[in-house]
Design an enzyme around this catalytic site. Structure first.
Site, PDB file in Angstrom:
ATOM      1  N   HIS A  96       0.767  -1.222  -0.031  1.00  0.00           N
ATOM      2  CA  HIS A  96       0.114  -0.029  -0.024  1.00  0.00           C
ATOM      3  C   HIS A  96       0.774   1.221  -0.111  1.00  0.00           C
ATOM      4  CE1 HIS A  96       0.550  -0.069   4.478  1.00  0.00           C
ATOM      5  NE2 HIS A  96       0.419   1.169   4.278  1.00  0.00           N
ATOM      6  N   GLU A 100       3.450   5.105  -3.390  1.00  0.00           N
ATOM      7  CA  GLU A 100       3.668   6.600  -2.824  1.00  0.00           C
ATOM      8  C   GLU A 100       5.101   6.962  -2.372  1.00  0.00           C
ATOM      9  OE1 GLU A 100       1.400   8.847   1.005  1.00  0.00           O
ATOM     10  OE2 GLU A 100       0.468   7.249   0.011  1.00  0.00           O
ATOM     11  N   ASP A 101       5.575   5.915  -1.881  1.00  0.00           N
ATOM     12  CA  ASP A 101       7.061   6.109  -1.207  1.00  0.00           C
ATOM     13  C   ASP A 101       8.134   5.730  -1.798  1.00  0.00           C
ATOM     14  OD1 ASP A 101       5.564   7.296   0.702  1.00  0.00           O
ATOM     15  OD2 ASP A 101       5.586   5.571   2.376  1.00  0.00           O
ATOM     16  N   ASP A 164      -4.309   0.257   8.115  1.00  0.00           N
ATOM     17  CA  ASP A 164      -3.159   0.951   8.180  1.00  0.00           C
ATOM     18  C   ASP A 164      -3.157   2.095   9.248  1.00  0.00           C
ATOM     19  OD1 ASP A 164      -0.778   2.732   6.897  1.00  0.00           O
ATOM     20  OD2 ASP A 164      -2.355   4.239   6.145  1.00  0.00           O
ATOM     21  N   ASP A 284     -23.791  -0.546  33.270  1.00  0.00           N
ATOM     22  CA  ASP A 284     -23.181  -1.706  32.580  1.00  0.00           C
ATOM     23  C   ASP A 284     -21.697  -1.740  32.135  1.00  0.00           C
ATOM     24  OD1 ASP A 284     -24.072   0.301  31.060  1.00  0.00           O
ATOM     25  OD2 ASP A 284     -25.375  -1.104  29.863  1.00  0.00           O
TER      26      ASP A 284
END
Length: 758
Positions: A96, A100-101, A164, A284
Site C-alpha cells: 500500500h 507513494e514512497d 493502516d 453496565d
C-alpha cells in the site's frame, strides 16, 4: 462442526500486536501462518512475491521509530489476514505504500500481480498524494472525498486504510505531541466511526481507546487506574455470573458458550459523557455474552436469564428483530445481580457474533471462483448518502462539518416506523422533517405536516423510539422553508434542503457569482480576463468536483464557495504555466547571487514596537527566534544595547533563570506594523524531508511564485536519508509566513516544518 469451532476460536482472538522492532522475517512467517489458518487456497506465491517486492522497495527507508519501514506494511497485512480477507487485499496491504514512497508504479503492480491489486493500491495511495495549496481542513476534506469515491468502487480500499490507521495509531508514541493529537482527532472523527459503520468492532474498539489515550490522556489514565483498582474483585464477580448463568442455561438444555468482560475504556467514557455520570453511576461496565446456535435459542436463553435475575426497566434492546445499520444483531438486557450490582448480558448466535466482530469483512467470499460482497455493499446506505453530498457540496469545510456530524460517535439514535412497518434509523433529536427526507427527497420537499402514532404533531416534534410516522404531502407545497435548517437534526435533511434552494435560485446565483468575482479582482488589482482561460477553469472545476463553469459561479453566488478561493486557484494555474523552468543548480546560483548582492538589513527601529513603561530606548530583534508582526512578543532589557525583542515561545525566554526574569518587559506590535506591513523582517524556518533529487528546486519555486527572496540556505542529510533544510528570508508578517509554510507543506517528501525558536 470442528470447522465452526475453529472459526469461532479465531473470532474470539484479539487482533495481535507484534512488538516494535520485530524481525521482518518473523512477521512474514506469522502472516503466512495466519492466512493458512482460514484460507482455502494453499498457493500463497502471490503473497510471497508482494513481500519480496515491498522489502526491496522499502529497504533503505526507516519509520519515525527507527525500525525498518517494511515492518509497517507487514503489520497492516497481518491485521487484514486476521480479519480473514482475500489474498488480493492482503497483497495490496503489503504494497500500500510502495507507489507513494518508492519508485514502483501502478503499471508495475498491474504487470507483476493483476489490475485488481493495482486498483486497491491506487485507492489507498491517492488518499495521501494530493498537491494542494489551501489550508489543512481543505486538504483533509479532499483526502476524504477521494477515499469515499475509492470505497464506492471497492469497499476493500477502506479495510486496508483502517488496518493502516490502526498500526499507525499503535506506533503514535514516536510522533511529536501535536501530531499525536492531530492523528488521534482525525481517527476519532472519521476512521473509528467508519469502522463502526462497517461493523468491524475488532478494529473500532482499539481505535477508540487509542484516540482517547492521546486526546484525553488524563481521563484515559484516570479511568485505567480506577478499573485496575479492584480488578480481581471484578473478575471474580464476572466469573460468578458466568458460573450461575452456565448452570441454568445447561439445565434448560440450551447449548451455549458464555464469556464475560469489562467494557473497553472509550465505551465507558462515552456513557459517562453522554449520561453526565461518574464511573460509580454507570450501570453496565460489565458485560456477559451468551453465544448460541439459533435465533430461537437466543429468545429461550433470554427467558432463562429474566427468570434468574431482575431486569432493569427500559434497559432491554432487541437488535435481532431490528438490526443496527452496521448489520449488528444481538439481544441486550441489563440486570441486577444477586449482590445488587448491575451488569449487562448480550445474547447472540455464533454467526451474529462473527458479524459483530468482523462486520462487512465477515461476508467477504474468497475470490477463487469469483464472488464478492456486492449484496453487503447494498446495505451501506450511509456511504451512498455521503457520495450524494460529494456531488451536492462544493465547499470543503461544509462537507467536512456534515461528515463529522453524521459520523459523530457520541450521537445516540432513534428507531421509528413508516406506516408500512419499515424501520428508519435517525439521530436522536430528529423531527418529522428528517424522517420525510430519509424516505425520499421529493417527500421532504412536498411535506406540509406529519402524524405520529395517528396524532397530528408540529414539524419540530422530537421523534421517540417506536414512533410510527406518517408524512402529509401536497402538490401545492411551495417547497421547504429556510427555517427548517435550524429545526432538522440529520446531515442528510440539511443537505437536501440546501440543495433545493441552490437549484431554485440557480440563475440568480450565477449572476451574483459573476459580480462577486469581478468585484474581488478589481479590489485586488487583477485583470480578470487574463485568468479566465478554459484550461484554468477546467482545473478549477476538477478541484471542486463541479461539471461546468456556471456551477462554480452558482456556488460562489449562494456562498458555497468563496470568490477568493476560485481566483487563487486560477492565479495558481496561470503562474504554473508562466513560471521559469529552473534546474537545482540554477536555484542554488540564484540564491548565491542574491547573497552576494544583498543590501544590508534595514535598521530596525522602535517604530514598529510599543514597549510599555519605557520611552526613547533602542529596540532590536533577537536573531535566536526572529519575531515578525503578528507574533506574541516580549522585551528583555539588555545591558547597554537597549531592549531585545523575543517571541514568547523562544527557548531562551522559556529557559531563562529566575534572577533574569525581572528584566522582562511587556511589548507589543503597533497596529500599523501588523495591518499595513511595508517593513520586512528576517525569519528562519527548519524544513524536514525525505531526501530526493529536485527537492531544493521545488522549495525555490514556492519562494519564486510568492516573490520572496531566500537570504540563506543550509542543508544536511542523515544516514537514514532525512534532509534538514534551514531557510532564512524576509517577510512582512505572520500571515505571509503561514502562507509560505502551507505551500511548502504540499511539496512531495516534506515531513514537517517548524520555526526556529532559539
Amino acid at each position: 462442526m470442528e470447522a465452526q469451532k475453529q472459526k469461532l476460536k479465531r473470532t474470539q482472538k484479539e487482533i495481535s500486536k507484534p512488538e516494535d522492532f520485530t524481525d521482518p522475517e518473523v512477521l512474514y512467517e506469522k502472516l503466512i501462518n495466519t492466512i493458512r489458518e482460514y484460507h482455502p487456497s494453499t498457493d500463497l506465491s502471490m503473497v510471497e512475491k508482494a513481500y519480496k517486492l515491498a522489502r526491496d522497495a522499502h529497504k533503505d527507508q526507516k519509520r519515525k521509530s527507527g525500525e525498518p519501514y517494511i515492518i509497517h506494511p507487514l503489520c497492516v497485512a497481518i491485521i487484514l489476514a486476521e480479519l480473514e480477507l482475500d489474498k488480493e487485499t492482503i497483497v495490496a496491504g503489503i504494497l500500500h505504500d510502495v507507489v507513494e514512497d518508492t519508485t514502483a508504479t501502478l503499471e508495475d503492480l498491474s504487470r507483476e500481480f493483476n489490475d485488481e491489486v493495482a486498483l486497491l493500491v491506487d485507492g489507498v495511495t491517492k488518499l495521501g498524494q494530493l498537491s494542494y495549496s489551501h489550508d489543512k481542513m481543505d486538504l483533509q476534506a479532499e483526502n476524504l472525498r477521494k477515499m469515499f469515491l475509492a470505497m464506492a468502487k471497492d469497499i476493500r480500499v477502506i479495510l486496508i486504510k483502517l488496518a493502516d490507521r490502526l498500526h499507525n495509531m499503535r506506533t503514535l508514541q514516536y510522533m511529536r505531541p501535536e501530531k499525536q493529537k492531530e492523528k488521534a482527532r482525525e481517527t476519532m472523527d472519521i476512521y473509528a466511526p467508519i469502522a463502526h459503520r462497517l461493523g468491524i468492532s475488532k478494529i473500532k474498539t482499539e481505535l477508540d481507546d487509542l484516540s482517547l489515550k492521546y486526546l484525553q490522556p488524563e481521563v484515559y489514565k484516570d479511568l485505567e487506574e480506577k478499573l485496575q483498582t479492584n480488578k480481581e474483585g471484578r473478575e471474580n464477580f464476572i466469573q460468578s455470573i458466568i458460573d450461575e448463568v452456565s448452570k441454568h442455561i445447561e439445565e434448560a438444555g440450551i447449548r451455549a458458550e458464555i464469556d464475560g468482560r469489562v467494557k473497553h475504556l472509550f465505551s465507558i467514557y462515552k456513557k459517562m459523557r453522554n449520561q453526565n455520570k461518574t464511573l460509580d453511576q454507570i450501570y453496565d461496565i460489565f458485560a456477559v455474552r451468551i453465544k448460541v446456535d439459533t435465533v430461537k435459542d437466543c429468545y429461550a436463553a433470554l427467558g432463562v436469564i429474566h427468570e434468574m435475575y431482575k431486569p432493569i426497566p427500559g434497559r432491554f434492546k432487541d437488535y435481532i428483530a431490528m438490526p443496527k445499520q452496521n448489520m449488528y444483531q444481538s439481544l441486550h438486557t441489563t440486570l441486577i445481580g444477586s449482590s445488587g450490582t448491575p451488569f449487562e448480558i448480550q445474547i447472540r448466535t455464533f454467526e451474529m457474533h462473527r458479524t459483530a466482530e468482523y462486520g462487512i469483512a465477515a461476508h467477504w467470499k474468497y475470490k477463487e471462483g469469483g464472488g464478492n460482497i456486492n449484496k453487503e455493499e447494498e446495505k451501506l446506505s450511509w456511504l451512498r448518502q455521503i457520495l450524494e453530498w460529494q456531488q451536492d457540496m462544493s465547499d470543503n469545510k461544509e462537507f467536512l462539518t456534515m461528515l463529522k456530524t453524521d459520523l459523530d460517535l457520541f450521537t445516540e439514535q432513534v428507531y421509528c416506523f413508516t406506516p408500512q412497518g419499515d424501520v428508519k434509523t435517525l439521530p436522536a433529536g430528529s423531527t418529522p422533517i428528517d424522517f420525510a427526507y430519509m424516505i425520499h427527497t421529493a417527500v421532504g420537499n412536498k411535506m406540509v405536516g406529519a402524524r405520529v402514532n395517528g396524532r397530528q404533531v408540529p414539524i419540530d416534534y422530537k421523534l421517540q423510539n417506536g414512533d410510527r410516522v406518517t408524512i402529509v404531502t401536497s402538490q401545492n407545497s411551495n417547497g421547504p422553508s429556510r427555517d427548517w435548517l435550524s429545526i432538522v437534526k440529520s446531515s442528510q435533511a440539511k443537505t437536501k434542503i440546501n440543495q433545493w434552494f441552490k437549484t431554485q435560485f440557480k440563475e440568480e446565483n450565477i449572476s451574483k457569482g459573476k459580480e462577486l468575482l469581478d468585484r474581488y479582482c478589481k479590489a485586488k488589482g487583477l485583470v480578470m480576463s487574463k485568468y479566465m482561460k478554459p484550461e484554468y477553469q477546467k482545473k478549477c472545476m476538477h478541484k471542486y468536483g463541479l461539471k461546468n463553469w456556471d456551477s462554480i459561479l452558482a456556488a460562489i453566488g449562494h456562498g458555497g464557495l468563496k470568490e477568493g478561493q476560485v481566483i487563487n486557484k486560477l492565479v495558481e494555474e496561470y503562474d504554473k504555466e508562466n513560471q521559469k523552468n529552473l534546474t537545482d543548480q540554477d536555484a542554488l546560483n540564484e540564491i548565491e547571487e542574491k547573497n552576494k548582492t544583498k543590501v544590508a538589513e534595514k535598521a530596525r527601529s522602535k517604530s514598529g514596537i510599543t514597549v510599555r513603561g519605557i520611552h526613547d530606548v533602542s529596540v532590536r530583534f533577537s536573531k535566536c527566534c526572529s519575531p515578525v508582526p503578528g507574533d506574541e512578543i516580549i522585551g528583555f532589557v539588555t545591558r547597554g544595547r537597549g531592549i531585545s525583542i523575543h517571541r514568547t515561545d523562544c527557548v531562551n525566554i522559556l529557559s531563562m533563570p529566575e534572577s533574569d526574569r525581572a528584566r522582562l518587559i511587556d511589548a507589543e506590535w503597533e497596529e500599523e506594523a501588523v495591518e499595513k506591513g511595508g517593513e520586512l523582517y528576517m525569519t528562519e524556518i527548519c524544513l524536514y524531508a525525505h531526501n530526493r533529487t529536485g527537492i531544493l528546486l521545488d522549495i525555490s519555486k514556492v519562494f519564486m511564485e510568492l516573490k520572496v527572496d531566500i537570504k540563506s540556505v543550509s542543508t544536511r542529510t542523515s544516514k537514514q536519508g532525512l534532509a534538514t533544510i534551514v531557510l532564512s528570508f524576509e517577510i512582512g508578517g505572520i500571515d505571509d509566513l503561514n502562507h509560505i509554510i502551507k505551500k511548502l507543506r504540499n511539496i512531495e517528501s516534506v515531513i514537517d516544518i517548524e520555526r526556529s525558536a532559539g
